[in-house]
Scaffold this motif. Structure first.
Motif, short mmCIF file in Angstrom:
data_model
loop_
_atom_site.label_atom_id
_atom_site.label_comp_id
_atom_site.label_asym_id
_atom_site.label_seq_id
_atom_site.Cartn_x
_atom_site.Cartn_y
_atom_site.Cartn_z
N ILE A 45 0.84 -1.20 0.00
CA ILE A 45 0.00 0.00 0.00
C ILE A 45 0.87 1.25 0.00
CG2 ILE A 45 -1.62 1.34 1.40
CD1 ILE A 45 -2.89 -1.34 2.23
N GLY A 46 1.99 1.21 0.71
CA GLY A 46 2.89 2.35 0.76
C GLY A 46 3.59 2.64 -0.56
N LEU A 47 3.64 1.66 -1.45
CA LEU A 47 4.28 1.89 -2.75
C LEU A 47 3.47 2.84 -3.64
CD1 LEU A 47 5.53 -1.68 -3.73
CD2 LEU A 47 6.89 0.27 -3.00
N PHE A 48 2.18 2.91 -3.39
CA PHE A 48 1.30 3.73 -4.21
C PHE A 48 0.68 4.83 -3.35
CE2 PHE A 48 1.25 -0.60 -5.85
CZ PHE A 48 1.77 -0.39 -7.11
N PRO A 49 1.31 6.00 -3.30
CA PRO A 49 0.76 7.07 -2.47
C PRO A 49 -0.58 7.56 -3.03
CG PRO A 49 2.55 7.89 -3.81
CD PRO A 49 2.49 6.41 -4.02
N LYS A 50 -1.36 8.15 -2.15
CA LYS A 50 -2.66 8.66 -2.57
C LYS A 50 -2.47 9.83 -3.52
CE LYS A 50 -5.13 7.34 1.56
NZ LYS A 50 -5.92 7.78 2.70
N TRP A 51 -3.25 9.83 -4.58
CA TRP A 51 -3.19 10.90 -5.56
C TRP A 51 -4.15 12.00 -5.14
CZ3 TRP A 51 -6.96 12.79 -9.03
CH2 TRP A 51 -6.47 13.71 -9.95
N ARG A 52 -3.62 13.21 -5.07
CA ARG A 52 -4.44 14.36 -4.72
C ARG A 52 -4.25 15.42 -5.79
NH1 ARG A 52 -2.92 14.69 1.66
NH2 ARG A 52 -3.78 12.66 2.17
N PRO A 53 -5.34 15.88 -6.39
CA PRO A 53 -5.18 16.90 -7.43
C PRO A 53 -4.70 18.22 -6.83
CG PRO A 53 -7.50 16.50 -6.97
CD PRO A 53 -6.71 15.48 -6.19
N LYS A 54 -3.96 18.98 -7.63
CA LYS A 54 -3.43 20.25 -7.14
C LYS A 54 -4.53 21.29 -6.99
CE LYS A 54 1.08 19.47 -9.15
NZ LYS A 54 2.06 19.88 -10.15
N THR A 55 -5.53 21.23 -7.83
CA THR A 55 -6.65 22.15 -7.77
C THR A 55 -7.94 21.35 -7.72
OG1 THR A 55 -6.81 22.26 -10.18
CG2 THR A 55 -5.40 23.90 -9.10
N LYS A 56 -9.03 22.07 -7.62
CA LYS A 56 -10.32 21.40 -7.68
C LYS A 56 -10.50 20.83 -9.09
CE LYS A 56 -12.57 24.64 -4.53
NZ LYS A 56 -13.65 25.61 -4.44
N PRO A 57 -11.01 19.62 -9.22
CA PRO A 57 -11.12 19.03 -10.55
C PRO A 57 -12.10 19.78 -11.46
CG PRO A 57 -11.85 17.48 -8.85
CD PRO A 57 -11.38 18.71 -8.17
N TYR A 58 -13.12 20.40 -10.90
CA TYR A 58 -14.13 21.06 -11.73
C TYR A 58 -14.05 22.57 -11.65
CZ TYR A 58 -15.94 16.34 -11.59
OH TYR A 58 -16.07 14.99 -11.68
N GLU A 59 -12.92 23.10 -11.19
CA GLU A 59 -12.80 24.54 -11.00
C GLU A 59 -12.93 25.28 -12.33
OE1 GLU A 59 -9.74 27.70 -8.91
OE2 GLU A 59 -9.14 25.62 -9.16
N ARG A 60 -12.28 24.81 -13.38
CA ARG A 60 -12.35 25.47 -14.67
C ARG A 60 -13.77 25.42 -15.24
NH1 ARG A 60 -8.76 22.95 -19.17
NH2 ARG A 60 -10.72 22.09 -19.86
N THR A 61 -14.44 24.30 -15.07
CA THR A 61 -15.82 24.17 -15.56
C THR A 61 -16.76 25.09 -14.78
OG1 THR A 61 -15.37 21.87 -16.09
CG2 THR A 61 -17.68 22.52 -15.99
N GLU A 62 -16.57 25.18 -13.48
CA GLU A 62 -17.42 26.05 -12.67
C GLU A 62 -17.22 27.52 -13.06
OE1 GLU A 62 -16.32 25.07 -8.71
OE2 GLU A 62 -17.50 23.22 -8.68
N LYS A 63 -15.99 27.93 -13.34
CA LYS A 63 -15.74 29.30 -13.78
C LYS A 63 -16.39 29.56 -15.13
CE LYS A 63 -11.45 30.15 -11.31
NZ LYS A 63 -10.00 30.42 -11.43
N ALA A 64 -16.33 28.60 -16.04
CA ALA A 64 -16.96 28.76 -17.35
C ALA A 64 -18.47 28.87 -17.21
CB ALA A 64 -16.60 27.58 -18.25
N LEU A 65 -19.07 28.09 -16.33
CA LEU A 65 -20.52 28.17 -16.13
C LEU A 65 -20.91 29.52 -15.51
CD1 LEU A 65 -21.37 24.60 -14.81
CD2 LEU A 65 -22.06 25.62 -16.98
N GLU A 66 -20.12 30.00 -14.58
CA GLU A 66 -20.41 31.30 -13.97
C GLU A 66 -20.32 32.42 -15.00
OE1 GLU A 66 -17.78 31.80 -10.68
OE2 GLU A 66 -18.72 30.19 -9.51
N SER A 67 -19.31 32.32 -15.89
CA SER A 67 -19.18 33.37 -16.89
C SER A 67 -20.33 33.33 -17.88
CB SER A 67 -17.84 33.26 -17.62
OG SER A 67 -17.80 32.09 -18.40
N VAL A 68 -20.82 32.15 -18.20
CA VAL A 68 -21.97 32.03 -19.11
C VAL A 68 -23.22 32.58 -18.42
CG1 VAL A 68 -23.50 30.38 -20.26
CG2 VAL A 68 -21.02 30.14 -20.45
N GLU A 69 -23.39 32.26 -17.15
CA GLU A 69 -24.56 32.75 -16.41
C GLU A 69 -24.54 34.27 -16.26
OE1 GLU A 69 -24.39 30.61 -12.77
OE2 GLU A 69 -25.19 28.77 -13.63
#
Length: 75
Positions: A45-69
């Protein structure tokens, strides 16, 4: 001493000891088998560290939706 047959037999016995030893071996050996299996599991289990994204995965999509709205053009 270490020919193919002896090495294969040793490997099979080691797998049986680690995999199933705690269910049929006497007390000191069953405890050792359980501890060995736990150590191997933790190592694997220690050979495979947990993967954590650097940013929110949907941050770009949420910004695009806000700009459209808000009626802004996409950049």
């Amino acid at each position: 001493m270490f020919n193919k047959r002896n090495t294969s037999l040793f490997f099979i016995l080691l797998l049986i000891f680690v995999g199933f030893g705690d269910s049929f071996l006497p007390k000191p050996l069953s405890t050792a088998s359980l501890r060995t299996r736990t150590a191997v599991n933790n190592f694997m289990i220690g050979l495979f560290p947990k993967w954590r994204p650097k940013t929110k995965p949907y941050e770009r999509t949420e910004k695009a939706l806000e700009s459209v709205e808000n009626g802004e053009k996409n950049k």
